[in-house]
Design a protein around this motif. Structure first.
Motif, PDB file in Angstrom:
ATOM      1  N   GLY A 208       0.793  -1.224   0.000  1.00 49.69           N
ATOM      2  CA  GLY A 208       0.000   0.000   0.000  1.00 49.69           C
ATOM      3  C   GLY A 208       0.818   1.263   0.000  1.00 49.69           C
ATOM      4  O   GLY A 208       0.254   2.363  -0.021  1.00 49.69           O
ATOM      5  N   GLY A 209       2.152   1.157   0.024  1.00 49.15           N
ATOM      6  CA  GLY A 209       2.979   2.348  -0.021  1.00 49.15           C
ATOM      7  C   GLY A 209       2.984   3.031  -1.370  1.00 49.15           C
ATOM      8  O   GLY A 209       3.282   4.221  -1.477  1.00 49.15           O
ATOM      9  N   LEU A 210       2.658   2.265  -2.421  1.00 46.89           N
ATOM     10  CA  LEU A 210       2.586   2.794  -3.782  1.00 46.89           C
ATOM     11  C   LEU A 210       1.239   2.435  -4.368  1.00 46.89           C
ATOM     12  O   LEU A 210       0.797   1.282  -4.261  1.00 46.89           O
ATOM     13  CB  LEU A 210       3.718   2.220  -4.641  1.00 46.89           C
ATOM     14  CG  LEU A 210       3.733   2.614  -6.123  1.00 46.89           C
ATOM     15  CD1 LEU A 210       4.029   4.102  -6.277  1.00 46.89           C
ATOM     16  CD2 LEU A 210       4.765   1.784  -6.886  1.00 46.89           C
ATOM     17  N   THR A 211       0.569   3.393  -4.975  1.00 45.69           N
ATOM     18  CA  THR A 211      -0.687   3.130  -5.675  1.00 45.69           C
ATOM     19  C   THR A 211      -0.473   3.352  -7.164  1.00 45.69           C
ATOM     20  O   THR A 211       0.438   4.080  -7.572  1.00 45.69           O
ATOM     21  CB  THR A 211      -1.810   4.051  -5.174  1.00 45.69           C
ATOM     22  OG1 THR A 211      -1.434   5.421  -5.368  1.00 45.69           O
ATOM     23  CG2 THR A 211      -2.086   3.802  -3.699  1.00 45.69           C
ATOM     24  N   ALA A 212      -1.297   2.726  -7.969  1.00 45.86           N
ATOM     25  CA  ALA A 212      -1.128   2.785  -9.421  1.00 45.86           C
ATOM     26  C   ALA A 212      -2.473   2.998 -10.088  1.00 45.86           C
ATOM     27  O   ALA A 212      -3.533   2.730  -9.500  1.00 45.86           O
ATOM     28  CB  ALA A 212      -0.476   1.502  -9.939  1.00 45.86           C
ATOM     29  N   ALA A 213      -2.424   3.495 -11.314  1.00 49.77           N
ATOM     30  CA  ALA A 213      -3.636   3.746 -12.095  1.00 49.77           C
ATOM     31  C   ALA A 213      -3.369   3.392 -13.550  1.00 49.77           C
ATOM     32  O   ALA A 213      -2.255   3.597 -14.055  1.00 49.77           O
ATOM     33  CB  ALA A 213      -4.070   5.206 -11.971  1.00 49.77           C
ATOM     34  N   LEU A 214      -4.377   2.855 -14.211  1.00 53.09           N
ATOM     35  CA  LEU A 214      -4.293   2.500 -15.622  1.00 53.09           C
ATOM     36  C   LEU A 214      -4.891   3.626 -16.455  1.00 53.09           C
ATOM     37  O   LEU A 214      -6.056   3.990 -16.263  1.00 53.09           O
ATOM     38  CB  LEU A 214      -5.045   1.192 -15.886  1.00 53.09           C
ATOM     39  CG  LEU A 214      -5.141   0.741 -17.341  1.00 53.09           C
ATOM     40  CD1 LEU A 214      -3.763   0.445 -17.922  1.00 53.09           C
ATOM     41  CD2 LEU A 214      -6.045  -0.493 -17.465  1.00 53.09           C
ATOM     42  N   ALA A 215      -4.095   4.184 -17.366  1.00 47.97           N
ATOM     43  CA  ALA A 215      -4.537   5.309 -18.191  1.00 47.97           C
ATOM     44  C   ALA A 215      -4.677   4.850 -19.632  1.00 47.97           C
ATOM     45  O   ALA A 215      -3.702   4.413 -20.252  1.00 47.97           O
ATOM     46  CB  ALA A 215      -3.536   6.457 -18.110  1.00 47.97           C
ATOM     47  N   VAL A 216      -5.888   4.914 -20.159  1.00 52.36           N
ATOM     48  CA  VAL A 216      -6.144   4.632 -21.566  1.00 52.36           C
ATOM     49  C   VAL A 216      -6.808   5.854 -22.172  1.00 52.36           C
ATOM     50  O   VAL A 216      -7.500   6.608 -21.486  1.00 52.36           O
ATOM     51  CB  VAL A 216      -7.025   3.377 -21.750  1.00 52.36           C
ATOM     52  CG1 VAL A 216      -6.362   2.151 -21.175  1.00 52.36           C
ATOM     53  CG2 VAL A 216      -8.399   3.581 -21.126  1.00 52.36           C
ATOM     54  N   SER A 217      -6.599   6.062 -23.446  1.00 51.67           N
ATOM     55  CA  SER A 217      -7.074   7.288 -24.083  1.00 51.67           C
ATOM     56  C   SER A 217      -8.576   7.245 -24.301  1.00 51.67           C
ATOM     57  O   SER A 217      -9.148   6.201 -24.642  1.00 51.67           O
ATOM     58  CB  SER A 217      -6.373   7.478 -25.426  1.00 51.67           C
ATOM     59  OG  SER A 217      -6.636   6.375 -26.269  1.00 51.67           O
ATOM     60  N   GLY A 218      -9.189   8.410 -24.113  1.00 53.08           N
ATOM     61  CA  GLY A 218     -10.613   8.539 -24.374  1.00 53.08           C
ATOM     62  C   GLY A 218     -11.444   7.721 -23.403  1.00 53.08           C
ATOM     63  O   GLY A 218     -10.940   7.081 -22.485  1.00 53.08           O
ATOM     64  N   PRO A 219     -12.744   7.695 -23.603  1.00 49.25           N
ATOM     65  CA  PRO A 219     -13.621   6.869 -22.761  1.00 49.25           C
ATOM     66  C   PRO A 219     -13.605   5.421 -23.245  1.00 49.25           C
ATOM     67  O   PRO A 219     -14.619   4.864 -23.658  1.00 49.25           O
ATOM     68  CB  PRO A 219     -14.999   7.526 -22.960  1.00 49.25           C
ATOM     69  CG  PRO A 219     -14.934   8.091 -24.345  1.00 49.25           C
ATOM     70  CD  PRO A 219     -13.509   8.514 -24.575  1.00 49.25           C
ATOM     71  N   ALA A 220     -12.436   4.792 -23.203  1.00 45.65           N
ATOM     72  CA  ALA A 220     -12.273   3.472 -23.827  1.00 45.65           C
ATOM     73  C   ALA A 220     -11.845   2.416 -22.832  1.00 45.65           C
ATOM     74  O   ALA A 220     -11.292   1.393 -23.233  1.00 45.65           O
ATOM     75  CB  ALA A 220     -11.250   3.566 -24.966  1.00 45.65           C
ATOM     76  N   LEU A 221     -12.076   2.612 -21.537  1.00 45.77           N
ATOM     77  CA  LEU A 221     -11.620   1.636 -20.564  1.00 45.77           C
ATOM     78  C   LEU A 221     -12.278   0.277 -20.772  1.00 45.77           C
ATOM     79  O   LEU A 221     -11.616  -0.754 -20.732  1.00 45.77           O
ATOM     80  CB  LEU A 221     -11.889   2.153 -19.149  1.00 45.77           C
ATOM     81  CG  LEU A 221     -11.380   1.279 -18.002  1.00 45.77           C
ATOM     82  CD1 LEU A 221      -9.881   1.081 -18.099  1.00 45.77           C
ATOM     83  CD2 LEU A 221     -11.761   1.879 -16.659  1.00 45.77           C
ATOM     84  N   ALA A 222     -13.589   0.264 -20.996  1.00 43.74           N
ATOM     85  CA  ALA A 222     -14.284  -1.005 -21.214  1.00 43.74           C
ATOM     86  C   ALA A 222     -13.804  -1.690 -22.481  1.00 43.74           C
ATOM     87  O   ALA A 222     -13.698  -2.919 -22.536  1.00 43.74           O
ATOM     88  CB  ALA A 222     -15.795  -0.774 -21.275  1.00 43.74           C
TER      89      ALA A 222
END
Length: 415
Positions: free
Chosen positions: A118-132
């Motif tokens: 829990g010392g480091l958090t991460a996030a997934l970045a994809v372009s536009g509203p395209a996560l799904a």
């Protein structure tokens, strides 16, 4: 398959419910989402320290608990029940599986231990509203066009002219917990048209040229950010030959099972709060829960929630069924949250009422990971449910027509 929970899993559920019951009531949730981080950092560290929640699905060799996706889904059912605002989904359900699947040995050793504690958090970045789309929840995109496809827009990557790595430029919106994550996994297009491909890159929070802006969203318990990359230095995750699209699809299957369990937890809690209210609220001299029409509506909701819970538990053991489970869970949450507002009467329609927390979660999750009809349609396509059996069956081969024999050539006679 043995779907019964083990003693350890029951203990995880009990302990997590006890902690969240004390620290994550509706008032605490509303206060936490309005902080700069968008969540209670102290509670996040407590969950990491006492339960190892961020690393519940991380191998023990990297400092994790060493459990499987089923345990993560079980934990997320409890966090969904409390509508816990935390980086758990973005870190443990989306980024950790990608680092595990694609990262080099050195990258896994450097990143997974701090992610697990829990010392480091991460996030997934994809372009536009395209996560799904990127996670292959609502459709397959073998070409990875959602990442930019060599055209304007999206996120583009090019090799550094000095030979020292990669540079990224572009933007990504709707990045879950992107404003506070210490590490970004950015999906970017590279290779132009000749060698078009999608790769994943690691970007640190202090990278030069990185601009992060928290967005105003419907569901504050799921904070999102706009990520702008202005010639940002990045590190390639894994190697250039990695099957990034396959890893994203596999992550999407596991994440859909986790999301289904989370939605079921929220729907179950919304239903329980509504049942408690109709037992106390009186109208015409009697509790409104005693009216037959109200009983029927609550019974229908109970059946729908229980069916969604069964689907979510099945998907936790078989993530390939995650898409259908997520569709059923999101629908159950949307219907239950809407009925909760209706059955709370006039007070339920006020925007500040706690019932709207569940309604916002239902609407926001369907916008991010759905909609429900597309989740079901994609699951049906994968299963070949509507495939034409006549087209799939081999056609009988007709015997070839005999080749006509040419007439014999006539001999020329000299006169």
């Amino acid at each position: 398959m043995d779907a019964a929970f083990t003693a350890e899993q029951d203990e995880i559920r009990r302990t997590l419910r006890e902690i969240l019951g004390k620290r994550c009531g509706p008032d605490e949730v509303k206060a936490a989402v309005r902080t700069a981080a968008g969540h209670d950092r102290e509670l996040w560290q407590q969950l990491a320290r006492e339960l190892g929640l961020p690393g519940i699905a991380v191998a023990e060799e990297y400092g994790g608990v060493g459990c499987g996706p089923a345990d993560l889904a079980l934990a997320c059912e409890e966090t969904g029940r409390a509508l816990l605002p935390s980086p758990l989904l973005a870190t443990a359900a989306l980024c950790v599986p990608l680092v595990t699947a694609l990262g080099t040995g050195a990258q896994r050793s450097a990143l997974l231990p701090p992610l697990a504690t829990g010392g480091l958090t991460a996030a997934l970045a994809v372009s536009g509203p395209a996560l799904a789309t990127a996670l292959a929840l609502t459709g397959e995109d073998a070409s990875g066009q959602w990442s930019g496809g060599g055209r304007a827009g999206g996120v583009q990557a090019r090799a550094d002219a000095a030979g020292g790595g990669w540079r990224l430029y572009g933007e990504a919106v709707q990045v879950l917990d992107g404003h506070s994550a210490g590490l970004l996994l950015v999906a970017a297009h590279t290779g132009g048209f000749a060698r078009s491909r999608t790769l994943l890159f690691l970007v640190r929070e202090d990278a030069p040229g990185l601009v992060r802006t928290r967005q105003a969203v419907l569901d504050e318990t799921r904070p999102q950010a706009r990520i702008e990359l202005r010639d940002v230095p990045a590190e390639l995750l894994g190697d250039e030959g990695a099957d990034v699209l396959g890893a994203l699809a596999a992550t999407g299957r596991t994440a859909s099972a986790v999301l289904a369990a989370e939605a079921v937890g929220a729907a179950g809690r919304a239903l329980a709060r509504t049942v408690e209210y109709v037992r106390q609220r009186e109208q015409f001299g009697r509790a409104i829960g005693s009216f037959q029409a109200v009983k029927h509506r609550l019974a229908d909701l109970y059946v729908q929630v229980q069916a969604a819970r069964s689907a979510a538990y099945y998907a936790a053991w078989d993530p390939d069924q995650g898409g259908l489970a997520l569709a059923q869970a999101l629908e159950a949450l949307r219907v239950t949250a809407g009925e909760a507002i209706q059955l709370h009467g006039g007070i339920g329609f006020t925007w500040e009422h706690d019932a709207h927390l569940y309604f916002k979660r239902a609407a926001a999750d369907e916008l991010l990971f759905g909609p429900v009809h597309r989740l079901r349609a994609h699951a049906a396509d994968r299963a070949g449910l509507f495939a034409d059996p006549a087209a799939a069956a081999p056609q009988p081969q007709r015997p070839a027509a005999p080749t006509p024999t040419p007439p014999p050539a006539q001999e020329k006679v000299a006169v």
